[in-house]
Design an enzyme around this catalytic site. Structure first.
Site, short mmCIF file in Angstrom:
data_model
loop_
_atom_site.label_atom_id
_atom_site.label_comp_id
_atom_site.label_asym_id
_atom_site.label_seq_id
_atom_site.Cartn_x
_atom_site.Cartn_y
_atom_site.Cartn_z
N GLN A 16 -35.03 -52.07 -12.44
CA GLN A 16 -36.26 -52.49 -11.70
C GLN A 16 -37.37 -53.28 -12.57
O GLN A 16 -37.73 -54.36 -11.95
CB GLN A 16 -37.11 -51.20 -11.44
CG GLN A 16 -38.44 -51.60 -10.73
CD GLN A 16 -39.44 -50.23 -10.47
OE1 GLN A 16 -40.46 -50.54 -9.88
NE2 GLN A 16 -38.93 -49.03 -10.57
N SER A 17 -37.47 -53.09 -14.01
CA SER A 17 -38.53 -53.88 -14.75
C SER A 17 -38.22 -55.20 -14.65
O SER A 17 -39.11 -56.14 -14.31
CB SER A 17 -38.55 -53.41 -16.09
OG SER A 17 -37.49 -53.60 -16.74
N PHE A 96 -31.70 -55.45 -21.30
CA PHE A 96 -30.63 -54.74 -21.47
C PHE A 96 -31.32 -53.56 -22.61
O PHE A 96 -32.45 -53.78 -23.19
CB PHE A 96 -29.61 -55.28 -22.13
CG PHE A 96 -28.91 -56.25 -21.61
CD1 PHE A 96 -28.23 -55.83 -20.34
CD2 PHE A 96 -28.42 -57.57 -21.53
CE1 PHE A 96 -27.30 -56.32 -19.36
CE2 PHE A 96 -27.80 -58.39 -20.74
CZ PHE A 96 -27.33 -57.61 -19.70
N GLU A 138 -38.80 -45.70 -16.57
CA GLU A 138 -40.03 -45.85 -15.91
C GLU A 138 -41.07 -44.53 -16.56
O GLU A 138 -42.12 -44.77 -17.04
CB GLU A 138 -40.02 -45.55 -14.34
CG GLU A 138 -41.44 -45.53 -13.71
CD GLU A 138 -42.42 -46.56 -13.91
OE1 GLU A 138 -41.94 -47.75 -13.55
OE2 GLU A 138 -43.60 -46.40 -14.39
N ASP A 167 -42.13 -50.08 -15.17
CA ASP A 167 -40.98 -50.91 -14.69
C ASP A 167 -41.86 -52.39 -14.16
O ASP A 167 -41.80 -53.44 -14.52
CB ASP A 167 -40.27 -50.20 -13.74
CG ASP A 167 -39.16 -49.59 -14.42
OD1 ASP A 167 -38.99 -49.65 -15.57
OD2 ASP A 167 -38.57 -48.52 -13.73
N GLY A 246 -64.62 -45.57 -13.94
CA GLY A 246 -65.69 -46.51 -14.13
C GLY A 246 -66.98 -45.79 -14.17
O GLY A 246 -67.10 -44.67 -14.15
N GLY A 247 -68.01 -46.59 -14.24
CA GLY A 247 -69.45 -46.21 -14.30
C GLY A 247 -69.89 -45.72 -13.14
O GLY A 247 -70.94 -45.29 -12.96
N1 COA Z 1 -20.68 -58.54 -18.65
C1 COA Z 1 -20.45 -57.88 -19.71
N2 COA Z 1 -21.18 -56.94 -20.20
C2 COA Z 1 -22.43 -56.53 -19.68
C3 COA Z 1 -22.81 -57.37 -18.58
C4 COA Z 1 -21.92 -58.41 -17.98
N3 COA Z 1 -22.23 -59.15 -16.97
N4 COA Z 1 -23.89 -56.97 -18.14
C5 COA Z 1 -24.28 -55.75 -18.93
N5 COA Z 1 -23.33 -55.75 -19.67
C6 COA Z 1 -23.00 -54.57 -20.85
C7 COA Z 1 -24.07 -54.69 -21.73
O1 COA Z 1 -24.09 -55.69 -22.68
C8 COA Z 1 -23.99 -53.37 -22.42
O2 COA Z 1 -23.10 -53.14 -23.32
P1 COA Z 1 -23.07 -52.42 -24.80
O3 COA Z 1 -23.73 -51.12 -24.61
O4 COA Z 1 -21.64 -52.60 -25.27
O5 COA Z 1 -24.08 -53.17 -25.62
C9 COA Z 1 -23.63 -52.31 -21.10
O6 COA Z 1 -23.31 -53.24 -20.36
C10 COA Z 1 -24.81 -51.44 -20.85
O7 COA Z 1 -25.99 -52.07 -20.78
P2 COA Z 1 -27.54 -51.28 -20.82
O8 COA Z 1 -28.65 -52.23 -20.97
O9 COA Z 1 -27.26 -50.36 -22.04
O10 COA Z 1 -27.53 -50.46 -19.67
P3 COA Z 1 -27.47 -48.66 -19.61
O11 COA Z 1 -27.23 -48.72 -18.24
O12 COA Z 1 -26.92 -48.13 -20.24
O13 COA Z 1 -29.08 -48.56 -19.98
C11 COA Z 1 -31.64 -49.03 -19.69
C12 COA Z 1 -30.15 -49.08 -18.83
C13 COA Z 1 -32.46 -49.47 -18.58
C14 COA Z 1 -31.88 -47.63 -20.14
C15 COA Z 1 -31.62 -49.89 -20.78
O14 COA Z 1 -30.81 -51.07 -20.32
C16 COA Z 1 -32.71 -50.10 -21.32
O15 COA Z 1 -33.28 -49.33 -21.93
N6 COA Z 1 -33.32 -51.50 -21.14
C17 COA Z 1 -34.58 -51.67 -21.68
C18 COA Z 1 -35.95 -51.25 -21.05
C19 COA Z 1 -35.90 -51.23 -19.61
O16 COA Z 1 -35.95 -52.36 -18.92
N7 COA Z 1 -36.03 -50.17 -18.87
C20 COA Z 1 -36.43 -50.08 -17.58
C21 COA Z 1 -35.34 -50.12 -16.58
S1 COA Z 1 -36.07 -50.35 -14.92
#
Ligand code: COA
Length: 415
Positions: A16-17, A96, A138, A167, A246-247
């Site tokens: 989402q973010s 990511f 979130e 987000d 607020g006030g």
């Molecule tokens: N090709 C190849 N690999 C890809 C890819 C693509 N097109 N798109 C994503 N990937 C891989 C990433 O490189 C990552 O690999 P790694 O773990 O080996 O480095 C993997 O997919 C998973 O990515 P990740 O971001 O860790 O996803 P997740 O599902 O495990 O975590 C979140 C999701 C949201 C918790 C995490 O991305 C995060 O903390 N993001 C930052 C804060 C944020 O925006 N949070 C709010 C989300 S609404």
């Protein structure tokens, strides 16, 4: 011409973010190229589905006006294609987990080397410090950013809000950072790194609570209900229920029908400037001159009595009647609107704040349109892309691959 026409965005965002940010930029006219893993795509395509095998509303409502390309950016061919895309685009956005892009082989230093004009924008849960390596969603951000400890009823558990301030809120912050960096690039010719942390974004939206934390050192917070109720304050900004931040004191009050309708309530603000109008409308004209009620400081210890009397009046009216009576008297009030009421409100459809969108697989659905209106750059909301819908055209137009090269990349599983 749209405000951001000509700006090419390499969109590595998911959930989402980040997608909130790139959707806004797409609405303003940027060409947003959403990069997704082949065969998988953004995880939200499959989450909270209401129709089997069809992109979820979670996904469609965050990815309008974008093009989708599939790319395995961890494969050799994928890295080659990604390098070309970095050369061709103006902005790269990602959210990511910390370190993912570095592990992919594209740290900021490499991106800057490939394209010094590139603006590289990212969202993480936390900024540099003890939690910088943590994944964040979130509600974690709402808790770590100070919102949850200050939301809820006094004596109750901390509460998260339905507004996605962690987000969508951080996505908004990032969008501002990106257009600021684009403006700066006009003069400097160089791109730069734009970073936002969800904890910081939430705290930015909670600044009045940090204000109150410091005011506490100088005495009780007199506008909080607990002051009038004689409940002592502790060391930290407390949960304030529905008290106004607020006030001008305000509360949520029952309206006619509250016994059966969970949303038959109004927010009522006792703005000092219209106190006399409030006294007249609720049938308490004597409070205009009464020394316990005539001034804002005098009223603070009596707010329960004040709002009790106002509620005796609001309970005789519907929330819309309260609005109709109070608005001409300049008394600030607002009905508690349900999502059903909002989805059916004609004026929100007319301004494009709520839009009906057609999707080839799910048919028509409602979405939130662009909340920012530019007079010379009106927004036309277009449906979200199917997974990889634009892969071929992007590989041709942006990367410059031939049909044979595209077939080869597909064969190798790179796209
Ligand atoms: N090709 C190849 N690999 C890809 C890819 C693509 N097109 N798109 C994503 N990937 C891989 C990433 O490189 C990552 O690999 P790694 O773990 O080996 O480095 C993997 O997919 C998973 O990515 P990740 O971001 O860790 O996803 P997740 O599902 O495990 O975590 C979140 C999701 C949201 C918790 C995490 O991305 C995060 O903390 N993001 C930052 C804060 C944020 O925006 N949070 C709010 C989300 S609404």
């Amino acid at each position: 011409m749209k405000a951001l026409a000509g700006v090419k965005i390499l969109d590595f965002t998911h959930v989402q973010s980040g997608p909130t940010c790139t959707q806004l930029l797409a609405w303003f006219g940027a060409d947003v190229i959403k990069v997704e893993r082949p065969g998988v795509g953004d995880a939200t395509r499959g989450q909270l589905r209401d129709i089997p095998d069809v992109d979820s509303l979670y996904f469609t409502m965050l990815n309008h006006n974008k093009r989708s390309v599939t790319l395995n950016s961890k494969s050799d061919k994928g890295k080659e294609i990604l390098t070309k895309m970095i050369e061709e685009c103006d902005v790269m956005v990602e959210n990511f987990a910390p370190g993912a892009l570095d592990r992919m082989g594209f740290p900021w230093e490499t991106i800057q080397e490939i394209n010094p004009r590139m603006i590289y924008a990212s969202i993480k849960g936390f900024g540099p410090g003890p939690f910088e390596d943590c994944k964040v969603y979130e509600n974690v951000a709402q808790c770590a950013g100070g919102a949850a400890s200050t939301t809820g009823m006094l004596g109750g558990v901390p509460i998260v809000t339905g507004a996605q301030i962690g987000d969508s809120g951080t996505g908004l912050h990032l969008a501002l950072g990106i257009v600021t960096a684009l403006y700066h690039r006009e003069q400097s010719g160089r791109g730069q790194r734009v970073s936002t942390a969800m904890q910081d974004g939430v705290l930015n939206l909670c600044r009045v609570k940090l204000r109150d934390q410091q005011r506490l050192e100088h005495g009780p917070l007199e506008e909080y209900s607990q002051f009038g109720e004689g409940i002592p304050f502790g060391e930290a900004t407390p949960r304030a229920g529905n008290d106004s931040g607020g006030g001008q004191p305000g509360r949520i009050l029952k309206c006619k029908g509250w016994e059966t309708d969970p949303d038959a309530f109004t927010y009522f603000i006792t703005q000092a400037a219209v106190w006399k109008n409030i006294c007249d409308v609720i049938g308490k004209p004597e409070w205009k001159e009464d020394e316990n009620f005539s001034t804002p400081p005098a009223r603070l210890p009596h707010l329960n009595e004040v709002f009790g009397a106002i509620e005796d009046w609001t309970m005789t009216k519907t929330k819309f009647e309260v609005m109709e009576i109070c608005n001409p008297l300049n008394i600030p009030v607002g009905p508690i609107l349900s999502m059903k009421e909002i989805s059916e409100e004609p004026s929100l459809r007319e301004t494009g704040t709520v839009v009906e969108v057609d999707h080839p697989e799910r048919g028509s659905y409602l979405s939130v349109g662009c909340p920012i209106k530019l007079s010379d750059s009106p927004v036309e909301v277009e449906r979200s892309p199917l997974l990889g819908e634009h892969t071929d055209e992007i590989l041709k137009q942006v990367v410059g691959l031939s049909d044979d090269e595209i077939a080869e990349a597909k064969e190798a599983g790179a796209v």
